[in-house]
Design an enzyme around this catalytic site. Structure first.
Site, PDB file in Angstrom:
ATOM      1  N   GLY A  34      26.644  16.617  87.071  1.00 22.45           N
ATOM      2  CA  GLY A  34      26.040  16.470  85.751  1.00 22.45           C
ATOM      3  C   GLY A  34      24.621  15.965  85.899  1.00 22.45           C
ATOM      4  N   SER A  36      21.640  17.279  85.708  1.00 24.56           N
ATOM      5  CA  SER A  36      20.494  17.762  84.937  1.00 24.56           C
ATOM      6  C   SER A  36      20.478  17.273  83.503  1.00 24.56           C
ATOM      7  CB  SER A  36      20.472  19.297  84.950  1.00 24.56           C
ATOM      8  OG  SER A  36      20.266  19.772  86.269  1.00 24.56           O
ATOM      9  N   ILE A  39      21.556  11.655  81.164  1.00 25.16           N
ATOM     10  CA  ILE A  39      21.865  10.556  82.080  1.00 25.16           C
ATOM     11  C   ILE A  39      21.610  10.987  83.512  1.00 25.16           C
ATOM     12  CG2 ILE A  39      23.699   9.069  82.986  1.00 25.16           C
ATOM     13  CD1 ILE A  39      25.046   9.283  80.222  1.00 25.16           C
ATOM     14  N   GLY A  40      22.000  12.199  83.849  1.00 23.00           N
ATOM     15  CA  GLY A  40      21.953  12.666  85.234  1.00 23.00           C
ATOM     16  C   GLY A  40      20.571  12.644  85.845  1.00 23.00           C
ATOM     17  N   ARG A 108      27.540  11.809  72.909  1.00 21.26           N
ATOM     18  CA  ARG A 108      28.048  11.537  71.562  1.00 21.26           C
ATOM     19  C   ARG A 108      26.929  11.689  70.547  1.00 21.26           C
ATOM     20  NH1 ARG A 108      30.194   6.544  68.739  1.00 21.26           N
ATOM     21  NH2 ARG A 108      29.266   5.326  70.386  1.00 21.26           N
ATOM     22  N   ASP A 177      28.104  -2.131  79.565  1.00 23.70           N
ATOM     23  CA  ASP A 177      28.550  -3.214  78.682  1.00 23.70           C
ATOM     24  C   ASP A 177      28.105  -4.574  79.228  1.00 23.70           C
ATOM     25  OD1 ASP A 177      29.889  -1.283  77.132  1.00 23.70           O
ATOM     26  OD2 ASP A 177      31.660  -1.410  78.414  1.00 23.70           O
ATOM     27  N   ARG A 180      24.176  -4.811  78.817  1.00 23.02           N
ATOM     28  CA  ARG A 180      23.827  -5.132  77.431  1.00 23.02           C
ATOM     29  C   ARG A 180      24.136  -6.589  77.107  1.00 23.02           C
ATOM     30  NH1 ARG A 180      26.383   0.528  75.159  1.00 23.02           N
ATOM     31  NH2 ARG A 180      24.416   1.654  74.851  1.00 23.02           N
ATOM     32  N   HIS A 204      35.996   0.598  77.483  1.00 21.69           N
ATOM     33  CA  HIS A 204      34.584   0.973  77.408  1.00 21.69           C
ATOM     34  C   HIS A 204      34.277   1.707  76.104  1.00 21.69           C
ATOM     35  CE1 HIS A 204      30.590   1.825  78.837  1.00 21.69           C
ATOM     36  NE2 HIS A 204      30.783   3.141  78.903  1.00 21.69           N
TER      37      HIS A 204
END
Length: 344
Positions: A34, A36, A39-40, A108, A177, A180, A204
């Site tokens: 993943g 690209s 996040i990747g 999301r 988590d 943060r 999570h």
């Protein structure tokens, strides 16, 4: 906690305020599945700067994947970067990897529930887990793909079906988590967040995220239970805070990439023999009712060396943990049902 990652000219790894001397050979292959995506790409950049990584294998179905690899390969660090595109090249990407980090999946979006997210992402995790079982069964899996509460059980059961399951090597990345929680405490107390420590247990997502502020160092500079409740809610809803702030333009990508890079760095340091490496992670657990549970774990040369559980918690934390249990159990069951509904 760690604030940044960069390579020093000496070949050491600089992470936040600490310098870790890298004396072992740079012989760890890390595959990012993943690579690209939102996040990747930043995750791959941070891993390219980690001198414990000698080979960074980037895999994605996106057509830009070769370009991402070429772009990263121009950075003057010793790490070799290779590109692998599509299902037909997944085996090659992960073969002989020491760590497989999985941020693959759709992000999301506003109004999207975790259940909606699961319907798409579970199939990806199933296929990746099968490939891991058949090509690098000794690799450590760091699963970022949401909803982690359900995707980790999917990966674990697929590996079990394939005869390649080792609970020490399958971990859901819940580091964001923790990051943060430390950031918010740092802001509240007016201290460097890299010097803050907060264990986060449970799961999570939403109410299953349980920051143990009673065990944080320093203790939050708040005066009432209402303040602690508000701080806890902010951590639990921080993902939605980002989604809303981006106004439909994405979810938490940069902070998640940082957290995943931090977690992967800890795994690699433990693989290289460094002692006393502790991270919170969502792992197979025999310490409480859910089959999977996030809490501090001691990392070692085979993944989870010891599950550290958690110490005595406050009455408020006990309350929210009790309330979170039905949701966490439901999430885990959702993962199991996906696997066996598809495999009957």
């Amino acid at each position: 906690m760690f604030a940044s990652i960069k390579l020093l000219t000496s070949g050491n790894v600089f992470i936040g305020a600490k310098i870790f001397s890298v004396t072992s050979q740079r012989n760890y292959k890390v595959a990012v599945v993943g690579a690209s995506g939102g996040i990747g790409q930043p995750l791959s950049l941070l891993l390219k700067l980690n001198s414990l990584v000698s080979h960074l294998a980037l895999h994605d179905i996106a057509p830009i994947t070769p370009g991402v690899a070429v772009d990263l390969s121009h950075i003057n660090t010793p790490c070799r970067v290779t590109s692998h595109k599509g299902p037909e090249q997944l085996a090659e990407a992960i073969r002989c990897a020491s760590v497989v980090v999985i941020p693959a999946g759709i992000p999301r979006k506003p109004g999207m529930s975790r259940d909606d997210l699961f319907k798409t992402n579970a199939g990806l995790i199933r296929d990746i887990a099968k490939a891991v079982a058949r090509n690098c069964p000794q690799a450590i899996l760091a699963i970022v793909t949401n909803p982690v509460n359900s995707t980790v059980p999917v990966a674990a059961e697929i590996l079990r079906i394939e005869g390649a399951y080792d609970g020490r090597r399958v971990m859901g990345v819940t580091t964001l988590d923790v990051v943060r929680s430390c950031t918010f405490i740092g802001e509240l107390n007016g201290v460097d967040p890299t010097l803050v420590s907060v264990p986060v247990i449970g799961g999570h997502s939403g109410s299953t995220i349980i920051p143990l502020f009673s065990q944080s160092s320093p203790i939050p500079n708040v005066c009432s239970l209402a303040d602690i409740r508000a701080l806890t809610t902010r951590v639990q809803e921080a993902g939605s805070e980002v989604v809303q702030a981006k106004a439909g333009g994405g979810s938490a990508t940069l902070s998640m990439a940082f957290a995943a890079a931090k977690f992967t760095s800890s795994v690699l340091r433990a693989l290289s023999g460094e002692k006393n490496i502790v991270e919170c992670a969502y792992v197979a657990s025999g310490l409480c009712a859910p089959a999977f549970f996030a809490n501090p774990v001691l990392l070692g040369q085979y993944g989870v060396e010891r599950n550290l559980g958690f110490n005595c918690i406050s009455p408020f934390e006990t309350e929210i943990l009790r309330n979170a249990m039905p949701e966490l159990l439901k999430n885990i069951q959702t993962g199991y049902e996906f696997v066996y509904r598809r495999n009957r």
